[in-house]
Structures are given as structure tokens and as C-alpha cells.
Design an enzyme around this catalytic site. Sequence first.
Site: not given
Ligand code: SER
Length: 317
Positions: A8, A11-12, A35, A54-55, A143
Amino acid sequence: MKNVLIIGATGQIGSELTMKLRAHCPGGNVVAGYIKGAEPKGVLLESGPAEEVDITNPQMIADAVAKYNIDTIYNLAALLSAVAESKPQLAWKIGVGGLYNCLEVSREKGCALFTPSSIGSFGPSTPHDHTPQDTIQRPETIYGVTKVTGEMLSDYYARRFGVDTRSVRFPGLISYVAPPGGGTTDYAVDIYYSAVKGEEFKCPLKPGTFMDMMYMPDALRAAVEIMEADPTRLKHRNSFNIASMSFDPEIIAAKIKEHVPGFKMTYELDPLRQAIADSWPDSLDDSCAREEWDWKPEYDLERMTQDMLVNLRKKLL
Ligand code: SER
């Protein structure tokens, strides 16, 4: 930590952590795992090796680990909270299936493994103020469910197989580099973009919605420091509460106004994000991280705001 695989990496968090680790591990390989469709570009591509990983494909992880003699894996693949609600099956596949793949490769090849958890691992029945390290975790988002599962599975692999799994529960992360996407805390990034562009900000959360937030440099330092911590001092592994600031939309808007006097915020509530935010803690107690590996944040809201505005003006104007 010498040869590191970041899954990743575009990513952020990954795009900044890869660069930090390349500076931190000179002479090692810090491999940017990406990816298809999210290939590294620019300095991320030019400053070190990159591999498609790819994880959800354990062979790809194992191949990259063997090719670069990897000793540490940073597993940063995830869907953030709000977007995960629209794709719960994929969120589980990446968050739990992907973690399982990383754990198995780490068990077989002796890698240490970092997998971030989150304030999203808590739920409505969690004590919301100064949320303790060890407390009720009954999240109601997919999540959060993947994060709690990940914490427990990672601790299990540490106990059962001796895999060196470690992690932190990240607050909402704020940065001017790579934008987040689909998170509940993202408003605290978007608000700075609006302020710098001279636009009115439409806040998706109502006043009084407090959440923990952290400036990216502190988060990156935590991710490195936890993996380098003296293991004999660690009573916890997965995952440590870490904290630096807690605010609601009114407080961050007022802080921005001190620096951008014409800044305006109105409210346009997003019921999904509001419900998620309401189920999360208002502020975490990070005393275990402070005691067990000397965690200490460097940025408060004022210092972060100054830095965000300076850097976003350079980036956007
Ligand atoms: N920053 C994340 C979210 O808002 C929380 O871990 O989904």
C-alpha cells in the site's frame, strides 16, 4: 529493520512512510509495494525499488519478501471507514484476508509485521473520554470489525508462532501530501484545502463531534518507533493507543480562522459519517505507549495548522 516491504505504498500513509524509511534505512531496500492502477510515480518511483504486491495474493507477498530479503513488512492496505461501508466484503478481504496473508508470510520467513489499527476499532459502548488502552471494543463498522480482528489475530501470531507483530491505533491522520479517501476523519484534511483555496467549507459532521487527530509526521514517527522499540519493555503489541490532539469542527475552524480571517464553514451533514464518528472515542489515553516505548507527539493543533497552511499554499497556489 533494514529491508522493508511497504504494502500500500502509494496510499495516504504509504507514500510518506516509504520516503521516510528510505531516508531511515540507508543501504537497505525499502520496497514500494503497489497494486495495478496505483503505481508509484515521481520521487517515490525514482528513489528505490517498487514491486506489484496485491495483498490478497500471498504469492506476490512471498516473492517480494524473498527477492529483497525483507525483514520487516508494513501492511498499509485498507479501505477507510466510510467507503468500507459501501464495500464490506472487499473491506474484509483486504483487512483480514490480506492481514492473514502477511502473517503467514511473516511466520514462514521470519519478518516483523506492522499493521495499523485505528480509533475505528472502538464502538458506542467504549468509554469515549480518555479511552483506556484495554477496554471494550465493539465497533459497529466493518472497518472497525476488521481492525479488532486484526489486533487479535496479530497478537495470536505473536503468542503462538513468535511473529514480531506490533501496531498502533491511529487517530484521523492529517497531511498535505497524499489525500485520504473515504474516511470519517477526512474532513479535517479537506477543511485546510478549502481554506487555502479561499472556498467555503461544507462540514459533513456537526458541532461537538470530537475525535482524535494526528499530524502525519507524528504518525510516521510512531510507525517507525514502535517497530524499533525494545521488545523487553512491551507489555502490549496490537495495538497501542496513540494521541496528540482532539477537536471538533468548531475548534479546527476557529483555529484556521486565526490564520485565514476570511475563512467560512457551513454544515452539510453526512448521516453515515456522523453515525460513525458518534460511535468513536472523543479522546484516547495513550499512557501505555508513553510508558512502554516513550511515545510522545510533537504537533498540537496550532503547530499543525501553521505547517499545513504553509505547505498547502506552496502546493496549491
Ligand atoms: N481515518 C480513518 C477513517 O476515518 C480512521 O482510522 O476511516
